[in-house]
Design an enzyme around this catalytic site. Sequence first.
Site, PDB file in Angstrom:
ATOM      1  N   TRP A 275      62.302 -48.613  46.448  1.00  0.00           N
ATOM      2  CA  TRP A 275      63.621 -49.258  46.303  1.00  0.00           C
ATOM      3  C   TRP A 275      64.120 -49.112  44.874  1.00  0.00           C
ATOM      4  CZ3 TRP A 275      67.271 -50.799  49.550  1.00  0.00           C
ATOM      5  CH2 TRP A 275      66.927 -51.077  50.873  1.00  0.00           C
ATOM      6  N   ASN A 338      61.321 -62.149  43.925  1.00  0.00           N
ATOM      7  CA  ASN A 338      62.348 -61.386  44.637  1.00  0.00           C
ATOM      8  C   ASN A 338      63.003 -62.163  45.782  1.00  0.00           C
ATOM      9  OD1 ASN A 338      63.789 -58.859  45.347  1.00  0.00           O
ATOM     10  ND2 ASN A 338      62.561 -59.056  47.211  1.00  0.00           N
ATOM     11  N   TRP A 379      72.500 -56.916  43.593  1.00  0.00           N
ATOM     12  CA  TRP A 379      73.619 -57.864  43.754  1.00  0.00           C
ATOM     13  C   TRP A 379      74.602 -57.340  44.802  1.00  0.00           C
ATOM     14  CZ3 TRP A 379      74.509 -62.809  42.645  1.00  0.00           C
ATOM     15  CH2 TRP A 379      73.643 -63.429  41.742  1.00  0.00           C
TER      16      TRP A 379
END
Length: 462
Positions: A275, A338, A379
């Site tokens: 990721w 996370n 975000w």
Amino acid sequence: APTIMWFRDDLRLMDNPALCDAAARGPVICLYIHDPAFPLGGAEKWWLHGALTALDHDLGACGGRLWIMAGDSRENLSWLVGQTGAEAVVWNRRYGPHARQVDADIKAALKARGIDACSHPGNMLHEPWQVRTKQGTPFRVFTPWWRAVQAMGAPLPPLPAPVRTTFAPVPPAVADRLVAVPDLALLPVRTDWAGGLRGQWQPGEAAAHARLDSFVAEQVHGYATRRELPAQPATSGLSPYLRFGHVSARQIWHAVDATGQGDQDTACFLSEVGWRDFAQSTLFDFPDLGTTNLRSEFNSMPWRHDPAALRAWQAGKTGYPIIDAGMRELWHTGWMHNRVRMIVASFLTKHLLTDWRAGAAWFADTLVDADAASNPFNWQWVAGCGLDAAPYFRIFNPVSQGEKFDPAGEYVRKWVPEIARLPDKYIHAPWKAGSVAPAGYPPPIVDLAGGRARALAAWKSL
Ligand code: FAD
């Protein structure tokens, strides 16, 4: 003639392709430029102070030192090349738009002077342009992208630190322009807010490898199931070390591969490292990632401007314990789990209907791992406007998320001590505790059902 090794987000000696190149050419100048065109958040500055100190120490152990300059990168490099007669400048790539522009300008200017400028792979498993769809375009969805990465096989094997490097002496005219780490004024001045950071982190390459080794030996077992529980020390804590390049993604990949474990825990962990690469690639292909909605219909989102709510969120005083615990962990340690990052980001962009850029800016100032790619990428992912994003209508309920991922309230009790004595059944919803509700903890700043309905209405208006 010496070669300038220009350190940036790669503050390590091992698996440093540019450093190996420089060392093979002859005497090396190890340079760092503190350039105001690349502004850092407060927590990043604190980290950088420790990181440069550690790198200088590590270079000293090999008979060298770190040359530090402050100011514009182009000017400083150009001047230093002239003063030292350097015949080459080498560096490892970075992928943000401004960084790429500066690198391209410097490369062109050096080449025009007959000086070799050589860039090397940055801190990713593979360079962004190596992973492409069959049509040669960037992937927009993680899973097929990750499949393509896996089909490429192992990333480059990590390089050892160069041995028997010779270091160029500092000419007197240059000595006057070099600065020491404390001259960069990276540490907090008036209020010392960094005590929690000092307690939690040790910047530098040695600390990165100690952490990687212990993670691979112990915590990776059970990672796939325990990584979602913020009260458990189940994740690697490697993010700031990756951010500053004390460790490379390739080193991590090979360290995990060398365990031979090859189970769902290692697969899950490596996909998280994936990721990170996906976020870096996204920044490379969509240079506006940090400022612009990747899905343009969000440009007309009726975000609310509510400074008081934003301040309550930042200070960890929203009245929702899992949110407040996360925001206080962030402020105290420069890091947040996370799962909790996702919950606080959902709360801000949905229940409080606040523009994700306000949240990303706060994170950029307070995270030790603040990253120009991972921060806005995530975000935008949570807010629903990013690549492969969570749909906007998926709105995390902070009470049920708390109950699910912090069932005994351990994480909340640690960071929100004023409610620590509440029984488990109220720990994620203290307002329901009636007469046993502790004084001094704020009531919820927004009604969950009302905030949710308002967010959905705003989204439907797009
Ligand atoms: P581990 O679980 O041990 O994972 C190993 C590594 O994989 C991490 O160190 C990190 O480099 C990478 N990684 C894991 N998850 C992600 C992810 N979702 N996206 C990108 N990389 C990931 N991470 C940053 O490094 N910098 C940021 O500025 C940042 N901002 C974030 C903002 C939001 C709103 C959210 C939801 C997530 C953000 N993340 C960011 C991703 C993630 O939360 C952190 O990387 C992770 O919590 C770091 O802890 P760890 O090293 O123990 O992770």
